[in-house]
Design a protein around this motif. Structure first.
Motif, PDB file in Angstrom:
ATOM      1  N   MET A   1     105.535 -63.549  -8.370  1.00  0.00           N
ATOM      2  CA  MET A   1     106.972 -63.360  -8.618  1.00  0.00           C
ATOM      3  C   MET A   1     107.339 -63.829 -10.026  1.00  0.00           C
ATOM      4  SD  MET A   1     108.322 -61.875  -6.165  1.00  0.00           S
ATOM      5  CE  MET A   1     107.539 -61.234  -4.725  1.00  0.00           C
ATOM      6  N   THR A   2     106.633 -63.283 -11.003  1.00  0.00           N
ATOM      7  CA  THR A   2     106.809 -63.730 -12.389  1.00  0.00           C
ATOM      8  C   THR A   2     107.957 -62.985 -13.064  1.00  0.00           C
ATOM      9  OG1 THR A   2     104.466 -64.260 -12.563  1.00  0.00           O
ATOM     10  CG2 THR A   2     105.617 -63.854 -14.631  1.00  0.00           C
ATOM     11  N   ILE A   3     108.722 -63.725 -13.856  1.00  0.00           N
ATOM     12  CA  ILE A   3     109.772 -63.096 -14.669  1.00  0.00           C
ATOM     13  C   ILE A   3     109.258 -63.011 -16.110  1.00  0.00           C
ATOM     14  CG2 ILE A   3     112.160 -63.205 -15.469  1.00  0.00           C
ATOM     15  CD1 ILE A   3     112.830 -64.953 -13.058  1.00  0.00           C
ATOM     16  N   LEU A   4     109.301 -61.805 -16.675  1.00  0.00           N
ATOM     17  CA  LEU A   4     108.910 -61.600 -18.071  1.00  0.00           C
ATOM     18  C   LEU A   4     110.154 -61.722 -18.947  1.00  0.00           C
ATOM     19  CD1 LEU A   4     106.941 -60.598 -20.326  1.00  0.00           C
ATOM     20  CD2 LEU A   4     107.604 -58.266 -19.687  1.00  0.00           C
ATOM     21  N   VAL A   5     110.084 -62.619 -19.927  1.00  0.00           N
ATOM     22  CA  VAL A   5     111.189 -62.753 -20.880  1.00  0.00           C
ATOM     23  C   VAL A   5     110.709 -62.181 -22.206  1.00  0.00           C
ATOM     24  CG1 VAL A   5     112.727 -64.345 -22.093  1.00  0.00           C
ATOM     25  CG2 VAL A   5     112.075 -64.813 -19.716  1.00  0.00           C
ATOM     26  N   THR A   6     111.245 -61.031 -22.576  1.00  0.00           N
ATOM     27  CA  THR A   6     110.899 -60.441 -23.875  1.00  0.00           C
ATOM     28  C   THR A   6     111.749 -61.133 -24.948  1.00  0.00           C
ATOM     29  OG1 THR A   6     112.543 -58.657 -23.944  1.00  0.00           O
ATOM     30  CG2 THR A   6     110.528 -58.227 -22.678  1.00  0.00           C
ATOM     31  N   GLY A   7     111.313 -61.010 -26.184  1.00  0.00           N
ATOM     32  CA  GLY A   7     112.068 -61.648 -27.273  1.00  0.00           C
ATOM     33  C   GLY A   7     112.228 -63.135 -27.041  1.00  0.00           C
ATOM     34  N   ALA A   8     111.138 -63.784 -26.599  1.00  0.00           N
ATOM     35  CA  ALA A   8     111.251 -65.173 -26.126  1.00  0.00           C
ATOM     36  C   ALA A   8     111.536 -66.167 -27.240  1.00  0.00           C
ATOM     37  CB  ALA A   8     109.974 -65.566 -25.383  1.00  0.00           C
ATOM     38  N   ARG A   9     111.492 -65.713 -28.505  1.00  0.00           N
ATOM     39  CA  ARG A   9     111.928 -66.640 -29.566  1.00  0.00           C
ATOM     40  C   ARG A   9     113.270 -66.203 -30.147  1.00  0.00           C
ATOM     41  NH1 ARG A   9     108.964 -65.498 -35.224  1.00  0.00           N
ATOM     42  NH2 ARG A   9     109.117 -63.240 -35.172  1.00  0.00           N
ATOM     43  N   GLY A  10     113.881 -65.208 -29.546  1.00  0.00           N
ATOM     44  CA  GLY A  10     115.189 -64.737 -30.011  1.00  0.00           C
ATOM     45  C   GLY A  10     116.297 -65.701 -29.601  1.00  0.00           C
ATOM     46  N   ASN A  11     117.452 -65.536 -30.209  1.00  0.00           N
ATOM     47  CA  ASN A  11     118.581 -66.434 -29.917  1.00  0.00           C
ATOM     48  C   ASN A  11     118.907 -66.463 -28.429  1.00  0.00           C
ATOM     49  OD1 ASN A  11     119.229 -67.160 -32.635  1.00  0.00           O
ATOM     50  ND2 ASN A  11     120.026 -65.088 -32.905  1.00  0.00           N
ATOM     51  N   VAL A  12     118.943 -65.298 -27.826  1.00  0.00           N
ATOM     52  CA  VAL A  12     119.266 -65.239 -26.394  1.00  0.00           C
ATOM     53  C   VAL A  12     118.002 -65.447 -25.556  1.00  0.00           C
ATOM     54  CG1 VAL A  12     120.264 -63.845 -24.549  1.00  0.00           C
ATOM     55  CG2 VAL A  12     121.223 -63.708 -26.860  1.00  0.00           C
ATOM     56  N   GLY A  13     116.902 -64.784 -25.942  1.00  0.00           N
ATOM     57  CA  GLY A  13     115.682 -64.851 -25.154  1.00  0.00           C
ATOM     58  C   GLY A  13     115.183 -66.272 -24.943  1.00  0.00           C
ATOM     59  N   ARG A  14     115.231 -67.096 -26.018  1.00  0.00           N
ATOM     60  CA  ARG A  14     114.696 -68.454 -25.833  1.00  0.00           C
ATOM     61  C   ARG A  14     115.585 -69.274 -24.903  1.00  0.00           C
ATOM     62  NH1 ARG A  14     117.548 -71.662 -29.564  1.00  0.00           N
ATOM     63  NH2 ARG A  14     118.286 -70.371 -31.282  1.00  0.00           N
ATOM     64  N   ARG A  15     116.874 -68.998 -24.913  1.00  0.00           N
ATOM     65  CA  ARG A  15     117.781 -69.710 -23.992  1.00  0.00           C
ATOM     66  C   ARG A  15     117.538 -69.264 -22.545  1.00  0.00           C
ATOM     67  NH1 ARG A  15     120.860 -69.567 -28.884  1.00  0.00           N
ATOM     68  NH2 ARG A  15     122.241 -71.359 -29.071  1.00  0.00           N
ATOM     69  N   VAL A  16     117.294 -67.974 -22.368  1.00  0.00           N
ATOM     70  CA  VAL A  16     116.991 -67.466 -21.022  1.00  0.00           C
ATOM     71  C   VAL A  16     115.708 -68.134 -20.517  1.00  0.00           C
ATOM     72  CG1 VAL A  16     116.341 -65.399 -19.712  1.00  0.00           C
ATOM     73  CG2 VAL A  16     118.209 -65.288 -21.382  1.00  0.00           C
ATOM     74  N   LEU A  17     114.724 -68.189 -21.399  1.00  0.00           N
ATOM     75  CA  LEU A  17     113.428 -68.798 -21.035  1.00  0.00           C
ATOM     76  C   LEU A  17     113.622 -70.264 -20.620  1.00  0.00           C
ATOM     77  CD1 LEU A  17     110.323 -67.930 -21.183  1.00  0.00           C
ATOM     78  CD2 LEU A  17     110.263 -69.397 -23.204  1.00  0.00           C
ATOM     79  N   GLU A  18     114.366 -71.012 -21.424  1.00  0.00           N
ATOM     80  CA  GLU A  18     114.587 -72.446 -21.117  1.00  0.00           C
ATOM     81  C   GLU A  18     115.224 -72.612 -19.748  1.00  0.00           C
ATOM     82  OE1 GLU A  18     115.700 -73.560 -25.722  1.00  0.00           O
ATOM     83  OE2 GLU A  18     117.300 -73.710 -24.213  1.00  0.00           O
ATOM     84  N   ARG A  19     116.223 -71.779 -19.468  1.00  0.00           N
ATOM     85  CA  ARG A  19     116.954 -71.928 -18.199  1.00  0.00           C
ATOM     86  C   ARG A  19     116.070 -71.561 -17.007  1.00  0.00           C
ATOM     87  NH1 ARG A  19     120.384 -71.744 -22.104  1.00  0.00           N
ATOM     88  NH2 ARG A  19     122.598 -72.274 -21.848  1.00  0.00           N
ATOM     89  N   LEU A  20     115.336 -70.484 -17.136  1.00  0.00           N
ATOM     90  CA  LEU A  20     114.479 -70.063 -16.019  1.00  0.00           C
ATOM     91  C   LEU A  20     113.370 -71.092 -15.797  1.00  0.00           C
ATOM     92  CD1 LEU A  20     114.204 -66.242 -16.817  1.00  0.00           C
ATOM     93  CD2 LEU A  20     115.523 -67.298 -14.970  1.00  0.00           C
ATOM     94  N   HIS A  21     112.882 -71.661 -16.884  1.00  0.00           N
ATOM     95  CA  HIS A  21     111.835 -72.693 -16.759  1.00  0.00           C
ATOM     96  C   HIS A  21     112.398 -73.924 -16.044  1.00  0.00           C
ATOM     97  CE1 HIS A  21     108.336 -75.075 -17.647  1.00  0.00           C
ATOM     98  NE2 HIS A  21     109.095 -75.994 -18.213  1.00  0.00           N
ATOM     99  N   ALA A  22     113.600 -74.336 -16.449  1.00  0.00           N
ATOM    100  CA  ALA A  22     114.220 -75.513 -15.815  1.00  0.00           C
ATOM    101  C   ALA A  22     114.447 -75.274 -14.322  1.00  0.00           C
ATOM    102  CB  ALA A  22     115.536 -75.836 -16.514  1.00  0.00           C
TER     103      ALA A  22
END
Ligand SMILES: NC(=O)c1ccc[n+]([C@@H]2O[C@H](COP(=O)([O-])OP(=O)(O)OC[C@H]3O[C@@H](n4cnc5c(N)ncnc54)[C@H](OP(=O)(O)O)[C@@H]3O)[C@@H](O)[C@H]2O)c1
Length: 281
Positions: A1-22
């Protein structure tokens, strides 16, 4: 059940990544150069070029949800590969320009609309996020403000309702969380309309000094911004700003609806990022 975050160093992408990781989700972070990604420990990374279909299969293996940046070249192939991999929800970062009055003649709107259309035409369930102007666009003024020079910009009295990138990420994560927002197109704004001049006044107030503004003519703006902004994007931006002079921007309740709290204000964004505008000793 993996979520792929594209643009993971982008302004929005990295924030999405941080939140999903938390929140403890299994994740894969992608970019065109994965070595340049800075991801939390334990997060899988993958090379994904949205214009390069040969990178799709490996990046999508085992993925069931995707946070996606809009890249029109290759979008159709990406959605086909995602369907093949078993993806069951795509949250697409699009743009409010798609719903704008001049969308048909606006190159930026057309770029995003092409990806929205490809998603709709695919078999994939999706949620489309259409943010308006990002609060972080104000970083474009930071060099001038930090060094005490006038901020030079066209259409200083154009309105936008700047949306905080944290709010876009919060909405994206809320959309990814369940099925309630499948099939929806959500337009996101900040909570208030401000002209560029008013945004600069907020920054000046927080800095405790006047921020001088020099308004550029359209020709001057084309000459200066054309050095670093691609022509279709520049044309789109200048037309949007010209149309927004003296015309307060509409706001939406999307952030409140999906997160249960009001959107962050530009003043809050400015306070959080004041260091980028402060003079250095
Ligand atoms: N700024 C605004 O006011 C505004 C308003 C509405 C909508 N938008 C839209 O929001 C998006 C920009 O968001 P942002 O500020 O978060 O972006 P950003 O910080 O500029 O980052 C862009 C991301 O997109 C990725 N990317 C670019 N081309 C790619 C490709 N071919 N394949 C894979 N990844 C690619 C980059 O990844 P790598 O470089 O690591 O590959 C990067 O992480 C744009 O689509 C823009 O049109 C912006």
């Amino acid at each position: 059940m993996t979520i792929l975050v594209t643009g993971a160093r982008g302004n929005v992408g990295r924030r999405v990544l941080e939140r999903l990781h938390a929140a403890g989700h299994p994740l894969r972070a992608s970019g065109r150069t994965p070595a340049e990604l800075s991801v939390p420990a334990g997060v899988d990374t993958a090379r994904l070029d949205l214009n390069g279909p040969d990178t799709f299969e490996a990046a999508l293996r085992g993925v069931d949800k995707v946070f996606l940046y809009a890249e029109s070249d290759g979008a159709k192939e990406f959605f086909a590969a995602a369907a093949e991999a078993g993806v069951r929800h795509v949250v697409l970062l699009s743009s409010s320009t798609v719903g704008g009055q001049d969308a048909a003649s606006d190159p930026l709107a057309q770029h995003h609309a092409a990806v929205e259309d490809a998603l709709l035409a695919s078999a994939l369930p999706g949620t489309v996020l259409r943010p308006g102007a990002f609060a972080g666009n104000a970083f474009g003024w930071s060099d001038a403000i930090r060094t005490g020079k006038p901020v030079e910009l066209p259409y200083a009295d154009a309105h936008t309702a700047p949306v905080h990138e944290d709010d876009i990420a919060d909405v994206a994560v809320a959309a990814l969380a369940g099925e309630a927002h499948l099939g929806r197109t959500l337009t996101l704004t900040g909570p208030e309309s401000l002209t560029f001049r008013e945004q600069l006044a907020v920054l000046g107030e927080l800095l405790g000094r006047e921020v001088p503004v020099r308004e550029l003519t359209r020709d001057e703006a084309v000459e200066r911004m054309g050095r670093f902004v691609p022509e279709p994007v520049l044309t789109s931006l200048l037309s949007q700003w010209a149309a927004a002079v003296g015309k307060p921007a509409g706001t939406t309740g999307t952030v409140q609806d999906l997160t249960g709290r009001p959107g962050r204000t530009f003043r809050q964004w400015a306070g959080e990022n004041l260091g980028a505008f402060a003079a250095q000793d």
